[in-house]
Design a protein around this motif. Structure first.
Motif, PDB file in Angstrom:
ATOM      1  N   LEU A 183     -67.365 -53.819 -93.357  1.00  0.00           N
ATOM      2  CA  LEU A 183     -68.480 -53.317 -93.864  1.00  0.00           C
ATOM      3  C   LEU A 183     -68.729 -51.934 -94.262  1.00  0.00           C
ATOM      4  N   ASN A 184     -67.713 -51.152 -93.713  1.00  0.00           N
ATOM      5  CA  ASN A 184     -67.951 -49.806 -94.026  1.00  0.00           C
ATOM      6  C   ASN A 184     -66.515 -49.179 -93.908  1.00  0.00           C
ATOM      7  N   LYS A 185     -66.250 -48.086 -94.375  1.00  0.00           N
ATOM      8  CA  LYS A 185     -64.843 -47.351 -94.452  1.00  0.00           C
ATOM      9  C   LYS A 185     -65.019 -46.145 -93.581  1.00  0.00           C
ATOM     10  N   ASN A 186     -65.516 -46.120 -92.475  1.00  0.00           N
ATOM     11  CA  ASN A 186     -65.433 -45.018 -91.392  1.00  0.00           C
ATOM     12  C   ASN A 186     -64.412 -45.240 -90.638  1.00  0.00           C
ATOM     13  N   ASN A 187     -63.406 -44.348 -90.514  1.00  0.00           N
ATOM     14  CA  ASN A 187     -62.124 -44.061 -89.618  1.00  0.00           C
ATOM     15  C   ASN A 187     -62.565 -44.263 -88.223  1.00  0.00           C
ATOM     16  N   LYS A 188     -63.611 -43.615 -87.651  1.00  0.00           N
ATOM     17  CA  LYS A 188     -63.848 -43.690 -86.308  1.00  0.00           C
ATOM     18  C   LYS A 188     -64.421 -44.950 -85.855  1.00  0.00           C
ATOM     19  N   GLY A 189     -65.092 -45.661 -86.773  1.00  0.00           N
ATOM     20  CA  GLY A 189     -65.726 -47.011 -86.261  1.00  0.00           C
ATOM     21  C   GLY A 189     -65.934 -47.973 -87.486  1.00  0.00           C
ATOM     22  N   ARG A 190     -65.165 -49.042 -87.450  1.00  0.00           N
ATOM     23  CA  ARG A 190     -65.439 -50.081 -88.651  1.00  0.00           C
ATOM     24  C   ARG A 190     -66.362 -51.202 -88.185  1.00  0.00           C
ATOM     25  N   PHE A 191     -67.405 -51.440 -88.645  1.00  0.00           N
ATOM     26  CA  PHE A 191     -68.128 -52.654 -88.559  1.00  0.00           C
ATOM     27  C   PHE A 191     -67.523 -53.744 -89.560  1.00  0.00           C
ATOM     28  N   TYR A 192     -67.531 -54.927 -88.769  1.00  0.00           N
ATOM     29  CA  TYR A 192     -67.059 -56.092 -89.563  1.00  0.00           C
ATOM     30  C   TYR A 192     -67.950 -57.305 -89.439  1.00  0.00           C
ATOM     31  N   LEU A 193     -67.681 -58.187 -90.168  1.00  0.00           N
ATOM     32  CA  LEU A 193     -68.377 -59.627 -90.170  1.00  0.00           C
ATOM     33  C   LEU A 193     -67.567 -60.593 -90.803  1.00  0.00           C
ATOM     34  N   GLY A 194     -67.590 -61.855 -90.127  1.00  0.00           N
ATOM     35  CA  GLY A 194     -66.628 -62.853 -90.778  1.00  0.00           C
ATOM     36  C   GLY A 194     -66.812 -64.196 -90.073  1.00  0.00           C
ATOM     37  N   PRO A 195     -66.542 -65.165 -90.534  1.00  0.00           N
ATOM     38  CA  PRO A 195     -66.875 -66.594 -90.099  1.00  0.00           C
ATOM     39  C   PRO A 195     -65.523 -66.771 -89.254  1.00  0.00           C
TER      40      PRO A 195
END
Length: 163
Positions: free
Chosen positions: A73-85
């Motif tokens: 959901l974002n491109k931050n190298n320190k922390g990437r939020f993600y979503l998926g089935p």
């Protein structure tokens, strides 16, 4: 829908995910110790990646395996939020019971992978919330996971950069 059609669809989905991720398969490995879950992922730096989750420390006939296409959901190298089935199945359940269904249920995975150590950017800490529903939707579980991951693709990128 018959059990045979459901099994064919699951096999087709797994084949598509494996073929699409074959070039970059195994670029990250993770472990969620409180849930006894081992994960092998395609490149989690990409917008779309696949996560293959294998339950450990369990009876052989109850090894749940999950295939999860994940979207960053974002491109931050320190922390990437993600979503998926996620699609959970048990490839060995038939050993104990021939009538057991291969497909176990669905999940929706939402989490973050954080790389807080600048000296070791390939080491990531993961936290995830993952509600699960059985295939018949007659019960569900609200799962939370916390673990560690190592991103091999990030290590290669770091080596290529000139100092």
């Amino acid at each position: 829908m018959t059990k045979r059609k459901i099994k064919l669809r699951i096999h087709f989905l797994c084949a598509v995910l494996l073929i699409s991720g074959a070039k970059s398969f195994g670029q990250s490995i993770g472990y969620f110790p409180f849930n006894s879950l081992l994960t092998v992922s395609t490149n989690p730096e990409q917008v779309l990646w696949a996560d293959f989750r294998f339950q450990t420390n369990s009876y052989f006939t109850s090894l749940s395996t999950e295939v999860a296409p994940i979207f960053n959901l974002n491109k931050n190298n320190k922390g990437r939020f993600y979503l998926g089935p996620g699609f959970t199945f048990n490839p060995f359940g038939f050993i104990e019971d021939a009538d057991v269904n291969l497909f176990e249920g669905y999940s929706l995975n939402f989490g973050v992978r954080s790389a807080p150590l600048e000296k070791l950017p390939q080491l990531q800490f993961a936290f995830e919330v993952s509600p699960f529903a059985a295939q018949s939707f007659d019960y569900g579980i609200f799962r939370t996971r916390m673990g560690v991951a190592y991103n091999f693709s990030r290590h290669r990128k770091m080596k290529r950069q000139p100092h």
